[in-house]
Scaffold this active site. Structure first.
Site, PDB file in Angstrom:
ATOM      1  N   GLU A  70      13.862  10.053   8.132  1.00  0.00           N
ATOM      2  CA  GLU A  70      13.265  10.535   6.892  1.00  0.00           C
ATOM      3  C   GLU A  70      12.271  11.648   7.198  1.00  0.00           C
ATOM      4  OE1 GLU A  70      10.618   7.694   4.823  1.00  0.00           O
ATOM      5  OE2 GLU A  70      11.446   6.180   6.152  1.00  0.00           O
ATOM      6  N   CYS A  85      13.398   4.079   5.322  1.00  0.00           N
ATOM      7  CA  CYS A  85      13.475   3.360   6.604  1.00  0.00           C
ATOM      8  C   CYS A  85      14.756   2.555   6.753  1.00  0.00           C
ATOM      9  CB  CYS A  85      12.290   2.415   6.762  1.00  0.00           C
ATOM     10  SG  CYS A  85      10.719   3.189   6.450  1.00  0.00           S
ATOM     11  N   HIS A  98      12.010  -5.230   8.982  1.00  0.00           N
ATOM     12  CA  HIS A  98      11.368  -3.912   8.954  1.00  0.00           C
ATOM     13  C   HIS A  98       9.849  -4.121   8.996  1.00  0.00           C
ATOM     14  CE1 HIS A  98      10.091   0.044   8.038  1.00  0.00           C
ATOM     15  NE2 HIS A  98       9.575  -0.303   6.872  1.00  0.00           N
TER      16      HIS A  98
HETATM   17  N1  CAA Z   1     -10.818  -8.275   9.094  1.00  0.00           N
HETATM   18  C1  CAA Z   1      -9.596  -8.825   8.863  1.00  0.00           C
HETATM   19  N2  CAA Z   1      -8.735  -8.352   7.907  1.00  0.00           N
HETATM   20  C2  CAA Z   1      -9.132  -7.286   7.177  1.00  0.00           C
HETATM   21  C3  CAA Z   1     -10.399  -6.676   7.367  1.00  0.00           C
HETATM   22  C4  CAA Z   1     -11.262  -7.229   8.374  1.00  0.00           C
HETATM   23  N3  CAA Z   1     -12.462  -6.693   8.622  1.00  0.00           N
HETATM   24  N4  CAA Z   1     -10.521  -5.654   6.494  1.00  0.00           N
HETATM   25  C5  CAA Z   1      -9.356  -5.620   5.766  1.00  0.00           C
HETATM   26  N5  CAA Z   1      -8.548  -6.606   6.193  1.00  0.00           N
HETATM   27  C6  CAA Z   1      -7.196  -6.923   5.718  1.00  0.00           C
HETATM   28  C7  CAA Z   1      -7.068  -6.864   4.199  1.00  0.00           C
HETATM   29  O1  CAA Z   1      -7.455  -8.087   3.596  1.00  0.00           O
HETATM   30  C8  CAA Z   1      -5.581  -6.573   4.045  1.00  0.00           C
HETATM   31  O2  CAA Z   1      -4.853  -7.772   4.252  1.00  0.00           O
HETATM   32  P1  CAA Z   1      -3.986  -8.384   3.041  1.00  0.00           P
HETATM   33  O3  CAA Z   1      -3.066  -7.294   2.609  1.00  0.00           O
HETATM   34  O4  CAA Z   1      -3.297  -9.538   3.672  1.00  0.00           O
HETATM   35  O5  CAA Z   1      -4.979  -8.722   1.987  1.00  0.00           O
HETATM   36  C9  CAA Z   1      -5.277  -5.673   5.239  1.00  0.00           C
HETATM   37  O6  CAA Z   1      -6.333  -5.878   6.156  1.00  0.00           O
HETATM   38  C10 CAA Z   1      -5.226  -4.178   4.892  1.00  0.00           C
HETATM   39  O7  CAA Z   1      -6.442  -3.867   4.241  1.00  0.00           O
HETATM   40  P2  CAA Z   1      -6.422  -3.011   2.910  1.00  0.00           P
HETATM   41  O8  CAA Z   1      -5.395  -3.564   1.963  1.00  0.00           O
HETATM   42  O9  CAA Z   1      -7.806  -2.855   2.437  1.00  0.00           O
HETATM   43  O10 CAA Z   1      -5.890  -1.644   3.515  1.00  0.00           O
HETATM   44  P3  CAA Z   1      -5.659  -0.282   2.801  1.00  0.00           P
HETATM   45  O11 CAA Z   1      -5.776  -0.371   1.340  1.00  0.00           O
HETATM   46  O12 CAA Z   1      -6.480   0.724   3.515  1.00  0.00           O
HETATM   47  O13 CAA Z   1      -4.129   0.043   3.178  1.00  0.00           O
HETATM   48  C11 CAA Z   1      -1.801  -0.186   2.833  1.00  0.00           C
HETATM   49  C12 CAA Z   1      -3.066  -0.898   3.235  1.00  0.00           C
HETATM   50  C13 CAA Z   1      -1.809   0.084   1.330  1.00  0.00           C
HETATM   51  C14 CAA Z   1      -0.590  -1.032   3.196  1.00  0.00           C
HETATM   52  C15 CAA Z   1      -1.741   1.191   3.581  1.00  0.00           C
HETATM   53  O14 CAA Z   1      -1.730   0.987   4.965  1.00  0.00           O
HETATM   54  C16 CAA Z   1      -0.539   2.035   3.205  1.00  0.00           C
HETATM   55  O15 CAA Z   1      -0.520   2.703   2.180  1.00  0.00           O
HETATM   56  N6  CAA Z   1       0.489   2.052   4.090  1.00  0.00           N
HETATM   57  C17 CAA Z   1       1.684   2.856   3.872  1.00  0.00           C
HETATM   58  C18 CAA Z   1       2.658   2.179   2.965  1.00  0.00           C
HETATM   59  C19 CAA Z   1       3.262   0.954   3.596  1.00  0.00           C
HETATM   60  O16 CAA Z   1       3.346   0.808   4.801  1.00  0.00           O
HETATM   61  N7  CAA Z   1       3.774   0.048   2.736  1.00  0.00           N
HETATM   62  C20 CAA Z   1       4.473  -1.136   3.212  1.00  0.00           C
HETATM   63  C21 CAA Z   1       5.660  -1.472   2.344  1.00  0.00           C
HETATM   64  S1  CAA Z   1       6.668  -0.033   2.104  1.00  0.00           S
HETATM   65  C22 CAA Z   1       7.621   0.053   3.526  1.00  0.00           C
HETATM   66  O17 CAA Z   1       7.744  -0.889   4.252  1.00  0.00           O
HETATM   67  C23 CAA Z   1       8.290   1.363   3.837  1.00  0.00           C
HETATM   68  C24 CAA Z   1       7.558   2.067   4.903  1.00  0.00           C
HETATM   69  O18 CAA Z   1       7.850   1.841   6.072  1.00  0.00           O
HETATM   70  C25 CAA Z   1       6.515   2.990   4.558  1.00  0.00           C
END
Ligand code: CAA
Length: 445
Positions: free
Chosen positions: A83, A120, A244
């Protein structure tokens, strides 16, 4: 029909490393455990300035063909899943074939080449294409080369930046394969979604939180569809569940839902009911919110049971071993999860021949696919020849300032002259631009 599946695999990691808890978290002002515990990542692999999807894909394929002593004449098909393509017309597989023809005897003029796109998921779709080509007996005894290659970079400051990665997986698909046989049965969960997309842009537009929900919804559909094809399944039917892995925390969320689904009506559910009560059923609730609340509470309690935790430790956690260190390789991600599982089997000294893995692939946009794979006699000889741990140890560890330069060097909208951080050796490198705007490559001894 004879068995068709993956005969051999090779991985190529980007040559650079970004340490998430040590280097990324402090600059972002985040607790390092957000990365190590929350997302489940320790570092990302990133491409050096001379690396891209062609060099990484060609390098993985080169290692594979060289190690297996395979003639180009024996490859009947090359499909690249990506991609991160940079050309809307000429497929990446032609660039890769050009690289391979430069270093091996013979040519690939007879090989059918293409490029597969569904975020993916495309790597798994390319495997299915190769499977169908062989099963339809159109292959004339030849094998297919499937390459999943991506530079999974996000815009600076995007929440996805923490999950970046870069690498390629090359797989040889053949009759009577050494590694795994692919099942004829597969299940699909597919819907028109706008959770993650790149409408003619390099970095994705992402609705991160929603993408997580879409992943779970499509995986559930694919699992139900797989059961329609393969019949009921029990968690103990499988030795590993490679899924994945955009980041390991995503798989943790999916795993408990998969467990909840596959224990239904089994001895495991009966045993667990004594501890945490029965699984809530929508028919027993007048109100959907109440049902959702009850199913959430049940799932939380399920994740704390010894049965679930043992299952997770045995079947899921081992699949995350490489991902934790490299981040998201998009199309390659599920294929590094399978490789991680088999590396775990080597370490455990077990003999998994004849055992089955349940493989879950996913692509945003969105579609999930579930199939199973039976481990073959030659698995250990194949897996033992991988040098991925060495590759990961040899990566150059970037400072944050260096990381910023590398990101700029790969950003198509930025004109940045950045010197490489590593010296290439025994690999293909990007070698500048040709007269028609094509990217050029050469092999460095
Ligand atoms: N100690 C332990 N855990 C902590 C922590 C700490 N100090 N601080 C945060 N966390 C945890 C949070 O609770 C959260 O866990 P849960 O989801 O289980 O609640 C995790 O860490 C991540 O924290 P946030 O949700 O606050 O993180 P974020 O908002 O900055 O980003 C995300 C998370 C939205 C997934 C971001 O990484 C993102 O946009 N990623 C790209 C999209 C993605 O990968 N999506 C996955 C599905 S789509 C897919 O699979 C296709 C692909 O490959 C892209």
């Amino acid at each position: 029909m004879t068995a068709v599946g993956i005969d051999a695999v090779e991985l190529w990691s980007g040559n650079l490393k970004l340490d998430l808890p040590e280097t990324f978290a402090p600059v972002k002002g985040d607790d390092p455990e957000k990365y190590t515990k929350g997302l489940g990542l320790t570092s990302s692999s990133l491409p050096d300035t001379y690396e891209d999807i062609v060099t990484m894909g060609a390098n993985a394929a080169y290692r594979l063909l060289d190690r297996k002593n395979i003639d180009l004449e024996d490859i009947g098909r090359i499909d690249v899943a990506t991609e991160s393509a940079f050309d809307n017309s000429k497929p990446v597989s032609t660039y890769v074939a050009g690289c391979l023809e430069d270093v091996f005897e013979g040519d690939l003029h007879h090989a059918d080449k293409g490029e597969r796109k569904f975020a993916c998921l495309a790597g798994t779709q390319a495997l299915n294409d190769a499977y169908n080509w062989i099963a339809a007996d159109r292959h004339r005894g030849r094998s297919a080369l499937v390459i999943a290659t991506d530079t999974a970079l996000y815009a600076r400051g995007d929440a996805g930046e923490a999950t970046q990665g870069a690498g390629a997986v090359a797989m040889l698909i053949s009759e009577e394969p050494n590694l795994v046989e692919l099942s004829a049965e597969y299940g699909i969960g597919s819907a028109d979604e706008t959770d993650f997309l790149k409408p003619n842009q390099q970095f994705p537009s992402v609705d991160g939180k929603r993408s997580v929900q879409v992943y779970l919804a499509r995986m559930r559909e694919a699992l139900e569809d797989y059961k329609k094809a393969a019949g009921d399944i029990h968690p103990d039917d499988f030795i590993y569940g490679p899924f994945h892995t955009p980041y390991p925390g995503m798989v943790r969320k999916a795993a408990v839902l998969a467990y909840r689904n596959t224990i239904r009506g089994t001895d495991i559910e009966e045993e667990i009911t004594d501890e945490i009560g029965p699984q809530p059923h929508p028919d027993n609730f007048d109100d959907n919110d109440e049902y959702q609340e009850a199913i959430r509470a049940y799932t939380d309690a399920l994740s704390e049971t010894e049965q679930y935790q043992n299952w997770y430790d045995d079947q899921i956690s081992p699949t995350l071993r490489i991902s934790r260190q490299v981040g998201n390789w998009y199309t390659g991600s599920v294929h590094i999860a399978r490789t991680s599982a088999l590396l775990n089997a080597v370490d455990r000294g077990i003999d998994p021949v004849g055992e089955t893995m349940l493989v879950g692939s996913y692509g945003s946009g969105a579609q999930a696919e579930i199939h199973s794979e039976r481990i073959r006699e030659g698995w250990k000889d194949e897996i033992s020849q991988l040098n991925i741990e060495e590759q990961l140890d040899d990566r150059y560890d970037l400072t944050f300032e260096e990381y910023e330069l590398v990101h700029d060097a790969h950003n198509h909208d930025v004109d940045a002259e950045v010197d490489p951080f590593t010296a290439p050796s025994g690999e293909f490198v990007f070698d500048g631009w040709g007269r028609m705007g094509e990217r050029k490559y050469r092999f460095v001894e």
